[in-house]
Design a protein around this motif. Sequence first.
Motif, short mmCIF file in Angstrom:
data_model
loop_
_atom_site.label_atom_id
_atom_site.label_comp_id
_atom_site.label_asym_id
_atom_site.label_seq_id
_atom_site.Cartn_x
_atom_site.Cartn_y
_atom_site.Cartn_z
N ARG A 119 0.83 -1.21 0.00
CA ARG A 119 0.00 0.00 0.00
C ARG A 119 0.86 1.26 0.00
N ALA A 120 1.95 1.23 0.76
CA ALA A 120 2.83 2.40 0.83
C ALA A 120 3.43 2.73 -0.53
N LEU A 121 3.58 1.72 -1.40
CA LEU A 121 4.15 1.93 -2.72
C LEU A 121 3.09 2.16 -3.80
N GLY A 122 1.84 2.32 -3.37
CA GLY A 122 0.80 2.69 -4.32
C GLY A 122 -0.03 1.56 -4.87
N LEU A 123 0.20 0.34 -4.40
CA LEU A 123 -0.61 -0.79 -4.84
C LEU A 123 -1.82 -0.97 -3.94
N ASP A 124 -2.83 -1.65 -4.47
CA ASP A 124 -3.97 -2.08 -3.68
C ASP A 124 -3.81 -3.56 -3.37
N VAL A 125 -4.40 -3.99 -2.25
CA VAL A 125 -4.27 -5.38 -1.85
C VAL A 125 -5.62 -5.95 -1.46
N GLY A 126 -5.72 -7.25 -1.57
CA GLY A 126 -6.90 -7.97 -1.13
C GLY A 126 -6.49 -9.31 -0.58
N ALA A 127 -6.38 -9.40 0.76
CA ALA A 127 -5.98 -10.67 1.38
C ALA A 127 -7.14 -11.65 1.35
N MET A 128 -6.83 -12.94 1.22
CA MET A 128 -7.86 -13.96 1.16
C MET A 128 -7.47 -15.17 2.00
N PHE B 21 4.15 -26.59 -2.82
CA PHE B 21 5.22 -26.81 -1.85
C PHE B 21 5.48 -28.28 -1.55
N ALA B 22 5.03 -29.17 -2.42
CA ALA B 22 5.21 -30.60 -2.17
C ALA B 22 6.69 -30.94 -2.01
N GLY B 23 6.99 -31.73 -1.00
CA GLY B 23 8.37 -32.15 -0.78
C GLY B 23 9.27 -31.10 -0.16
N THR B 24 8.69 -29.98 0.31
CA THR B 24 9.48 -28.92 0.92
C THR B 24 9.04 -28.71 2.36
N SER B 25 9.73 -27.82 3.06
CA SER B 25 9.38 -27.47 4.43
C SER B 25 8.50 -26.23 4.50
N LEU B 26 7.95 -25.79 3.36
CA LEU B 26 7.11 -24.60 3.32
C LEU B 26 5.64 -24.97 3.53
N ARG B 27 4.91 -24.07 4.22
CA ARG B 27 3.48 -24.23 4.43
C ARG B 27 2.80 -22.90 4.15
N SER B 28 1.68 -22.94 3.47
CA SER B 28 0.96 -21.71 3.13
C SER B 28 0.22 -21.16 4.35
N ASN B 29 0.07 -19.83 4.36
CA ASN B 29 -0.67 -19.14 5.41
C ASN B 29 -1.91 -18.49 4.82
N PHE B 30 -1.71 -17.43 4.01
CA PHE B 30 -2.85 -16.79 3.35
C PHE B 30 -2.44 -16.29 1.98
N LEU B 31 -3.41 -15.85 1.21
CA LEU B 31 -3.17 -15.31 -0.12
C LEU B 31 -3.38 -13.82 -0.10
N CYS B 32 -2.69 -13.11 -0.98
CA CYS B 32 -2.86 -11.66 -1.07
C CYS B 32 -2.83 -11.23 -2.53
N ASN B 33 -3.97 -10.78 -3.02
CA ASN B 33 -4.03 -10.24 -4.38
C ASN B 33 -3.42 -8.85 -4.40
N LEU B 34 -2.71 -8.55 -5.48
CA LEU B 34 -2.03 -7.27 -5.64
C LEU B 34 -2.35 -6.67 -7.00
N GLY B 35 -2.49 -5.37 -7.02
CA GLY B 35 -2.70 -4.70 -8.30
C GLY B 35 -3.22 -3.29 -8.10
N TYR B 36 -3.92 -2.82 -9.10
CA TYR B 36 -4.54 -1.49 -9.06
C TYR B 36 -6.04 -1.71 -9.13
N ALA B 37 -6.72 -1.33 -8.08
CA ALA B 37 -8.10 -1.75 -7.88
C ALA B 37 -9.08 -1.06 -8.83
#
Length: 221
Positions: free
Chosen positions: A162-171, A184-200
């Motif tokens: 947001r500070a850089l002028g983008l809009d966000v939409g977390a999901m 992330f199959a076979g890795t140690s990573l796990r998802s938390n949430f999604l965040c759409n980015l762009g110009y609304a």
Amino acid sequence: MNAPTGAELEKLRAQAQQEHRDLRARVARLGAGEIDLILRKARSHYAWTDKPVDDALLHEIFEIMINGATSMNTCPARIVFVKSAEGKERLAQALKPANQPKMMGAPVTAIIAHDLDFWKNLPFLFPHEDRRHLFEGKAEHIAQTAFRNGTLQGAYFMIAARALGLDVGAMSGFSNQIVDATFFAGTSLRSNFLCNLGYADESALFQKLPRFEFQDVCSFA
């Protein structure tokens, strides 16, 4: 990486302290407009224009986000920027139907994840002393630390965008299990949430929903 000691450590500490004093002298606080932009008047968005988001801007967001505070500088967040049509199609399989068009219409969707192996990087990130023993073999503590601090970094990410002028939409209306199996199959990573980015596309906005007053949710002890 060896941690500084003795006179070198004292010099670095003095530099850090002076840099902070200089920053506070230069910028005592953000103005009302800046605060409105990043939080007070900011909105979560669901529709997007076709204006693209340059990769250089994503790098800049990261460079701001990564400076946010985390416990012992653990920095567990990991981000996948989903931009391609193929990547969007893969991600769509994890989303609830109502959220699919919100994601598909966004120029970029960031998968905010965390790395359960974050603690293995502590000799680099926290060189003062080796604290890997605090995590090794302690799966619950690792998971809690990664999730908590990765979530903090996700919030820093949104504010930076947001500070850089983008809009966000977390999901959060998606299957973490499907995202993890797909990306992330076979890795140690796990998802938390999604965040759409762009110009609304503001035509999709409705009125801002109510918020609590201070006395409703805050107290002193």
